[in-house]
Design a protein around this motif. Structure first.
Motif, PDB file in Angstrom:
ATOM      1  N   ARG A 203       0.799  -1.224   0.000  1.00  0.00           N
ATOM      2  CA  ARG A 203       0.000   0.000   0.000  1.00  0.00           C
ATOM      3  C   ARG A 203       0.838   1.283   0.000  1.00  0.00           C
ATOM      4  O   ARG A 203       0.279   2.372  -0.064  1.00  0.00           O
ATOM      5  CB  ARG A 203      -0.925   0.007   1.227  1.00  0.00           C
ATOM      6  CG  ARG A 203      -2.058  -1.011   1.165  1.00  0.00           C
ATOM      7  CD  ARG A 203      -2.776  -1.071   2.503  1.00  0.00           C
ATOM      8  NE  ARG A 203      -4.040  -1.798   2.424  1.00  0.00           N
ATOM      9  CZ  ARG A 203      -5.243  -1.236   2.383  1.00  0.00           C
ATOM     10  NH1 ARG A 203      -5.334   0.086   2.405  1.00  0.00           N
ATOM     11  NH2 ARG A 203      -6.347  -1.953   2.321  1.00  0.00           N
ATOM     12  N   GLY A 204       2.151   1.158   0.132  1.00  0.00           N
ATOM     13  CA  GLY A 204       2.997   2.340   0.181  1.00  0.00           C
ATOM     14  C   GLY A 204       2.829   3.136   1.455  1.00  0.00           C
ATOM     15  O   GLY A 204       2.975   4.370   1.458  1.00  0.00           O
ATOM     16  N   LEU A 205       2.554   2.457   2.575  1.00  0.00           N
ATOM     17  CA  LEU A 205       2.281   3.128   3.836  1.00  0.00           C
ATOM     18  C   LEU A 205       3.560   3.656   4.481  1.00  0.00           C
ATOM     19  O   LEU A 205       4.641   3.108   4.298  1.00  0.00           O
ATOM     20  CB  LEU A 205       1.613   2.154   4.806  1.00  0.00           C
ATOM     21  CG  LEU A 205       0.214   1.658   4.428  1.00  0.00           C
ATOM     22  CD1 LEU A 205      -0.181   0.481   5.312  1.00  0.00           C
ATOM     23  CD2 LEU A 205      -0.798   2.786   4.555  1.00  0.00           C
ATOM     24  N   ALA A 206       3.405   4.702   5.266  1.00  0.00           N
ATOM     25  CA  ALA A 206       4.467   5.191   6.150  1.00  0.00           C
ATOM     26  C   ALA A 206       4.053   4.867   7.575  1.00  0.00           C
ATOM     27  O   ALA A 206       2.883   5.004   7.936  1.00  0.00           O
ATOM     28  CB  ALA A 206       4.666   6.696   5.982  1.00  0.00           C
ATOM     29  N   TYR A 207       5.028   4.418   8.383  1.00  0.00           N
ATOM     30  CA  TYR A 207       4.751   4.074   9.774  1.00  0.00           C
ATOM     31  C   TYR A 207       5.650   4.866  10.711  1.00  0.00           C
ATOM     32  O   TYR A 207       6.839   5.060  10.429  1.00  0.00           O
ATOM     33  CB  TYR A 207       5.056   2.599  10.063  1.00  0.00           C
ATOM     34  CG  TYR A 207       4.212   1.563   9.386  1.00  0.00           C
ATOM     35  CD1 TYR A 207       2.847   1.729   9.189  1.00  0.00           C
ATOM     36  CD2 TYR A 207       4.786   0.363   8.963  1.00  0.00           C
ATOM     37  CE1 TYR A 207       2.088   0.735   8.581  1.00  0.00           C
ATOM     38  CE2 TYR A 207       4.041  -0.640   8.364  1.00  0.00           C
ATOM     39  CZ  TYR A 207       2.687  -0.448   8.172  1.00  0.00           C
ATOM     40  OH  TYR A 207       1.941  -1.429   7.571  1.00  0.00           O
ATOM     41  N   LEU A 208       5.096   5.277  11.848  1.00  0.00           N
ATOM     42  CA  LEU A 208       5.890   5.572  13.039  1.00  0.00           C
ATOM     43  C   LEU A 208       5.675   4.368  13.933  1.00  0.00           C
ATOM     44  O   LEU A 208       4.584   4.165  14.473  1.00  0.00           O
ATOM     45  CB  LEU A 208       5.418   6.850  13.735  1.00  0.00           C
ATOM     46  CG  LEU A 208       6.142   7.161  15.053  1.00  0.00           C
ATOM     47  CD1 LEU A 208       7.616   7.471  14.815  1.00  0.00           C
ATOM     48  CD2 LEU A 208       5.475   8.323  15.792  1.00  0.00           C
ATOM     49  N   PHE A 209       6.719   3.548  14.081  1.00  0.00           N
ATOM     50  CA  PHE A 209       6.595   2.273  14.789  1.00  0.00           C
ATOM     51  C   PHE A 209       7.208   2.437  16.176  1.00  0.00           C
ATOM     52  O   PHE A 209       8.425   2.489  16.332  1.00  0.00           O
ATOM     53  CB  PHE A 209       7.299   1.156  14.014  1.00  0.00           C
ATOM     54  CG  PHE A 209       7.001  -0.218  14.521  1.00  0.00           C
ATOM     55  CD1 PHE A 209       6.016  -0.987  13.929  1.00  0.00           C
ATOM     56  CD2 PHE A 209       7.694  -0.746  15.604  1.00  0.00           C
ATOM     57  CE1 PHE A 209       5.719  -2.263  14.410  1.00  0.00           C
ATOM     58  CE2 PHE A 209       7.414  -2.013  16.086  1.00  0.00           C
ATOM     59  CZ  PHE A 209       6.422  -2.771  15.496  1.00  0.00           C
ATOM     60  N   ILE A 210       6.344   2.518  17.189  1.00  0.00           N
ATOM     61  CA  ILE A 210       6.773   2.759  18.565  1.00  0.00           C
ATOM     62  C   ILE A 210       6.967   1.430  19.275  1.00  0.00           C
ATOM     63  O   ILE A 210       6.096   0.548  19.225  1.00  0.00           O
ATOM     64  CB  ILE A 210       5.726   3.609  19.305  1.00  0.00           C
ATOM     65  CG1 ILE A 210       5.571   4.976  18.622  1.00  0.00           C
ATOM     66  CG2 ILE A 210       6.079   3.766  20.766  1.00  0.00           C
ATOM     67  CD1 ILE A 210       4.394   5.782  19.135  1.00  0.00           C
ATOM     68  N   ALA A 211       8.097   1.280  19.952  1.00  0.00           N
ATOM     69  CA  ALA A 211       8.378   0.043  20.685  1.00  0.00           C
ATOM     70  C   ALA A 211       9.472   0.303  21.704  1.00  0.00           C
ATOM     71  O   ALA A 211      10.215   1.280  21.614  1.00  0.00           O
ATOM     72  CB  ALA A 211       8.795  -1.073  19.730  1.00  0.00           C
ATOM     73  N   HIS A 212       9.563  -0.576  22.695  1.00  0.00           N
ATOM     74  CA  HIS A 212      10.682  -0.509  23.627  1.00  0.00           C
ATOM     75  C   HIS A 212      11.707  -1.602  23.335  1.00  0.00           C
ATOM     76  O   HIS A 212      12.770  -1.618  23.939  1.00  0.00           O
ATOM     77  CB  HIS A 212      10.183  -0.649  25.078  1.00  0.00           C
ATOM     78  CG  HIS A 212       9.507  -1.961  25.356  1.00  0.00           C
ATOM     79  ND1 HIS A 212       8.156  -2.154  25.201  1.00  0.00           N
ATOM     80  CD2 HIS A 212      10.012  -3.150  25.763  1.00  0.00           C
ATOM     81  CE1 HIS A 212       7.849  -3.397  25.509  1.00  0.00           C
ATOM     82  NE2 HIS A 212       8.950  -4.029  25.851  1.00  0.00           N
TER      83      HIS A 212
END
Length: 321
Positions: A203-212
């Motif tokens: 889909r050509g998505l952009a992510y802000l991927f939050i994790a510890h």
């Protein structure tokens, strides 16, 4: 790649109890964060619990309005939008939450949850919604028959897939993934991570991927930003940050990630001391009190470092090399 999202000097403050009283100080959960995310890119945001990661994600989406700073999405400053225009813009910006149970209304079916955005944004005639819901369920790896089920009838991994389908329903371009796999078993984590990568590419998505967990982020992120006490202390390509961390805090985080090669076991860096005040008013580096860098000095205690280029990364440390 052109930036889809630009965040400039973002600040989010809270007052304990909602009212400033004598002896109470405003807590600065996000302290002057700047970052950009390109179309189709995943930026991993890592740090300990309480570092401000989720607060930053909510402030970017204006679910909690920033105290100051600017968020620009596809050239539009979100703070300039009226409520109706901001709602329309949110169709293009979605969120996947950590709590797979709390994020879904227990009294509504899976089909209701997925189709809610379609109704709000008037994206389809009512007759076409069941077909769209079935297609979304199939896309996230679930049987279309799940549409008639309730959240309590599903496993944690299945509920998270429902959360992903709900986010996808309105055809977003950017998704904040707020600890989307931290509550799942390790085997299920891998499946959900692979699904998110597949959807991004399709889909050509952009992510802000939050994790510890850096071990999780390294498998999905193009770049990694490391957050400590409301500030970004290091940012760079995922490979560079993992292989050659420059900031002492990043080095401590990396040291806690198990290496599958027994010949490359890292020496664990144990952080001692207490974090600085979260008010954002303390002088010096916010990490200074816990830093084990051999060159830590009076400058660290009195002058706050800013991000500066260092190799392929940017690092907020006076003595990083």
């Amino acid at each position: 790649m052109s930036a889809l999202l630009d965040v400039t000097e973002l600040v989010k403050e809270y007052t304990p109890g909602g009212v400033l009283r004598a002896g109470h100080h405003t807590v600065r959960a996000v302290n002057g964060v700047s970052l950009a995310i390109a179309r189709g890119e995943t930026l991993g945001l890592v740090g300990e619990s309480g570092s401000g990661k989720s607060t930053l994600g909510r402030a970017i989406l204006h679910l909690d309005a920033p105290t100051s700073g600017r968020v620009t999405f596809d050239g539009v400053a979100l703070a300039t939008l009226k409520a109706a225009d901001l709602r329309r813009m949110r169709r293009r910006m979605q969120v996947i939450f950590q709590d797979t149970g709390g994020a879904l209304n227990p009294r509504r079916t899976v089909g209701d949850a997925i189709s809610e955005g379609l109704h709000i944004h008037h994206l389809l005639p009512r007759a076409g919604i069941p077909e769209r819901v079935a297609a979304l369920l199939t896309e996230v790896g679930l049987d279309p028959a799940f549409a008639s089920r309730y959240p309590h009838e599903l496993s944690g991994g299945q509920r998270q897939r429902i959360g992903i389908a709900r986010a996808l329903a309105v055809e977003p371009e950017f998704i904040v993934c707020d600890e989307p796999v931290s509550a799942l078993d390790v085997s299920i984590q891998a499946q959900v991570l692979n699904l998110l990568v597949t959807l991004r590419e399709r889909r050509g998505l952009a992510y802000l991927f939050i994790a510890h967990d850096l071990a999780v982020v390294r498998h999905v992120a193009h770049r990694i930003a490391v957050m400590y006490l409301g500030t970004i202390v290091e940012i760079g390509t995922a490979d560079a940050v993992i292989r050659q961390p420059r900031h002492p805090y990043t080095q401590a985080l990396i040291s806690a990630v198990p290496d599958p090669d027994p010949d490359r076991q890292r020496t664990r860096i144990v952080l001692e001391g207490e974090p600085s005040s979260p008010t954002g008013t303390a002088a010096g580096c916010p990490f200074a009190a816990r830093c084990g860098h051999p060159q830590r000095d009076a400058r660290c205690m009195s002058e706050r470092p800013v991000l500066r280029p260092l190799g392929t990364q940017e690092v907020a440390c006076h003595h990083a090399r």
